[in-house]
Structure formats: C-alpha cells, structure tokens
Design a protein around this motif. Sequence first.
Motif, short mmCIF file in Angstrom:
data_model
loop_
_atom_site.label_atom_id
_atom_site.label_comp_id
_atom_site.label_asym_id
_atom_site.label_seq_id
_atom_site.Cartn_x
_atom_site.Cartn_y
_atom_site.Cartn_z
N LEU A 183 0.83 -1.21 0.00
CA LEU A 183 0.00 0.00 0.00
C LEU A 183 0.86 1.26 0.00
N PRO A 184 0.39 2.34 -0.61
CA PRO A 184 1.05 3.63 -0.42
C PRO A 184 0.75 4.13 1.00
N VAL A 185 1.79 4.40 1.77
CA VAL A 185 1.64 4.66 3.20
C VAL A 185 2.16 6.04 3.56
N ALA A 186 1.35 6.79 4.30
CA ALA A 186 1.77 8.04 4.91
C ALA A 186 1.71 7.88 6.43
N VAL A 187 2.49 8.70 7.11
CA VAL A 187 2.51 8.66 8.58
C VAL A 187 2.39 10.08 9.11
N ALA A 188 2.03 10.19 10.37
CA ALA A 188 1.90 11.49 11.03
C ALA A 188 3.03 11.68 12.03
N GLU A 189 3.36 12.93 12.29
CA GLU A 189 4.30 13.27 13.37
C GLU A 189 3.96 14.64 13.90
N THR A 190 4.20 14.84 15.19
CA THR A 190 3.93 16.11 15.86
C THR A 190 5.26 16.74 16.22
N PRO A 191 5.74 17.72 15.47
CA PRO A 191 7.08 18.27 15.69
C PRO A 191 7.29 18.90 17.05
N THR A 192 6.24 19.45 17.66
CA THR A 192 6.42 20.21 18.90
C THR A 192 6.02 19.43 20.15
N ALA A 193 5.69 18.14 20.01
CA ALA A 193 5.36 17.34 21.18
C ALA A 193 6.63 16.85 21.86
N LEU A 216 2.52 16.38 8.86
CA LEU A 216 2.84 16.97 10.16
C LEU A 216 1.60 17.54 10.81
N ASN A 217 1.46 17.28 12.09
CA ASN A 217 0.38 17.89 12.85
C ASN A 217 0.63 19.39 13.00
N HIS A 218 -0.40 20.11 13.42
CA HIS A 218 -0.30 21.56 13.56
C HIS A 218 0.85 21.95 14.50
N VAL A 219 1.52 23.03 14.15
CA VAL A 219 2.54 23.63 15.01
C VAL A 219 2.25 25.12 15.12
N PRO A 220 2.77 25.78 16.16
CA PRO A 220 2.44 27.19 16.33
C PRO A 220 2.99 28.11 15.26
N ALA A 243 2.55 19.72 5.34
CA ALA A 243 2.41 20.49 6.57
C ALA A 243 0.97 20.99 6.71
N SER A 244 0.50 21.06 7.94
CA SER A 244 -0.90 21.44 8.19
C SER A 244 -1.09 22.95 8.27
N SER A 306 -6.66 22.09 7.18
CA SER A 306 -7.19 21.37 8.33
C SER A 306 -8.09 22.25 9.18
N GLY A 307 -9.06 21.62 9.80
CA GLY A 307 -9.97 22.34 10.67
C GLY A 307 -11.38 22.34 10.13
N MET A 308 -12.32 22.83 10.94
CA MET A 308 -13.72 22.80 10.54
C MET A 308 -14.07 23.91 9.55
N ALA A 309 -13.16 24.90 9.38
CA ALA A 309 -13.27 25.94 8.35
C ALA A 309 -14.42 26.92 8.56
N SER A 310 -15.59 26.40 8.94
CA SER A 310 -16.75 27.27 9.13
C SER A 310 -17.72 26.60 10.10
N ALA A 311 -18.34 27.42 10.94
CA ALA A 311 -19.34 26.91 11.88
C ALA A 311 -20.73 26.86 11.25
N ARG A 312 -20.84 27.23 9.99
CA ARG A 312 -22.15 27.33 9.36
C ARG A 312 -22.64 26.02 8.75
N GLY A 313 -21.86 24.96 8.86
CA GLY A 313 -22.29 23.67 8.34
C GLY A 313 -21.27 23.10 7.37
N VAL A 314 -21.40 21.80 7.08
CA VAL A 314 -20.37 21.11 6.30
C VAL A 314 -20.29 21.60 4.86
N LEU A 315 -21.40 21.98 4.26
CA LEU A 315 -21.35 22.44 2.88
C LEU A 315 -20.70 23.83 2.79
N ASP A 316 -21.02 24.71 3.74
CA ASP A 316 -20.34 26.01 3.78
C ASP A 316 -18.85 25.82 4.04
#
Length: 347
Positions: A183-193, A216-220, A243-244, A306-316
């Motif tokens: 399989l084509p495989v990707a992995v995650a890592e958190t640089p600031t943890a 990469l997970n979110h970093v500041p 990068a996220s 990444s993120g919910m982008a909008s609180a107005r619903g999934v289509l928005d």
Amino acid sequence: MVTVQERPREGCPKRMVHGPCGGVRDDGGCEMVASSCVFLDPPSWPAAPEPVPPSAPVRVPLVLTDLSTPPGDAATLRRVVELLAPTCDAVLVGDHQDRPDFPPSTLARLIDAAGGVPWVTLACRDRNRVTLEQELRALALDGLATVLCVTGDGRAYDVRPDVTQVFDLDGTRLTALAAGLGLPVAVAETPTARPVALRPQRLVHKQRAGAGAAVLNHVPRVEDVRTFVTAARALGLTVPVVASVPVFTDARSAAALSALPGLEIDPARVEAVVTADDPVAAGIASAVDEAERLLDVEGVVGVNLSGMASARGVLDAAEVQAATGRAVRERVGRVRRGRDRGSRQRP
C-alpha cells in the motif's frame, strides 16, 4: 504480511513499542493516565524498526483537504467531495473517537466514486490487529487510497465509556504491515510534542518502516516546521512532507482548532479574521498566506487544509476549503512560474 511481534513498553497504556505518541502533554504527562510518559527518558528511546522494502509510491498532493461530513451519510459525503475535488488534489478522512463512521475501505470507495482522491486514516485505538489486517487487505485490493497509519488519540473519559480501547499495534508497526502489503503509506508526526529533540528521529524510524510520505500535525509557527524538517533531513529523511494549515473563518472554527493539543494560533490573526468586513475572505487569505510560507520550506511539498473551516455547516465549510485550495494552487503556480522565468533569464 509482515510480522511485528515486539513487546510493548511496560507502563504505556497504548501498548506502544515505537513511542511516544503525539499526545504527550507539555508537562510530560501521558494523555491517558495520570503519570509521566514512559518514553521520555532518552536512553530508553526505542531502536529503529526492521526495514521494510519500499511499498507503492505515494502521490503527494499539493493540497490535501480534511473531509468533514456527518458519519454514515453517503449522500452528504458525495456532495462535499464533489465540491472539493475540482480544487483540492486529495481529501483526508480522519478517525474520530466519538463518531463511528463507515470503515476506511468503504469511505475510500465512496470518495473515489464521487470523483475525489482518498487518503484514509487507519488508527489502532478501536480496531484489534485482525480488523486492522482486514482493512489493509481491503484497501490493497481496491488500490484506491493512500493510508495514513496512526496509533490514534486516547478516547476522552466521557466519550463512549462502555467501549474498550485496543491498541494491539502502534502507528510504526501498522506502517510496516501496510507497506508489506504494497500500500502507499503516509505517517503522522507532531514536531512540537515532547520530547521535541527526538521527534525528527522518530519520523525517520517510520520512513524505515515503509512510510512514503509524512503529514505533520499543527505547530504554532512556520519556523517550527522548518526546524523540524531540517533536523529530520539531516538524519536521513527523504520522503516528502505535507504540513498542516489551520483554516477558520469565524470564532467557533478558530476555537475548535485552538483546543487541539500543541496548536497555538496567533490571537491577532484570529482577531483580524473574525472582525474583518468579510471574515470568510479574510480567513481564506490568511490560510493561503500560511500555505505559501510552509511550501517555501525545503522538503515540504504539500499542505493539509485542516480544521472545521466554518461553523455554518459542512457544505459552507467545503466551499471555504475549496476556495482556499483554488487560491493555494493559483498562488503557488504564479510563484513557480516566476521562478522558472527567473532561472531561464540567468546567463
């Protein structure tokens, strides 16, 4: 199927061999129990896994976009993917502790049928090893998706307390299994943890286990990504990195991102977006600016919106993600065309 029989680290509630996970708290505490992470002592850092032959190559997207839809809702999933597919190169399906959804292999088929390119997350929290192997075989049979192999967050104490948490494997050992099936495989890592200094080596370990890309997970700060990728490449990282980029257009979607461990969003940036005359346009512009700066980091070839982008619903939210993806493509295309012209003009 690759055999992975290493003994888990004593005292780790996730039964990890190749830890620590990305959930180590700022004070070194475990995210699941009231004690310190058992992997924090550098002399006890796990050895690199046995190398796995290269798996199928990963086609790394310039724009990888989170897929947010109600669980078990195939009709809404199709509508969202149809919105995202023209402007985003692939969609990433998460693995949520509180939202049982279709199996990853089924989600990959639904996304493909709607015209999208699926990346699916396979986590070890809710599936024993047999179920993980079944999902990997189904994904390998279809050949539709890149699989993001993760250990998985621990379930919050008040989320489905009647459900056990399995953790037969960790993300690195799951990576070896997936790569062993081609399989084509990707992995995650958190640089600031914590332990920050050892995170680059941990990603190199995952590459050794068969990973073909890293998310990469979110970093500041963007500089956190640059520091991490530079250190990892010095240790032998060769796989491309995604990068996220946090995407928000209102106070609620910003707050949802800020609640994630280790993610700090500049309060001035949030204020500028939510108080703008057009918060949606401001949020999109802010995300595009950060994406451009991340893509300027050597080794970073894609971004994860990444993120919910909008609180107005999934289509928005999907409309916001699609517009952001389109703008990233256009901005990066202009920059690269300019660099190409500059190169041709040099004597």
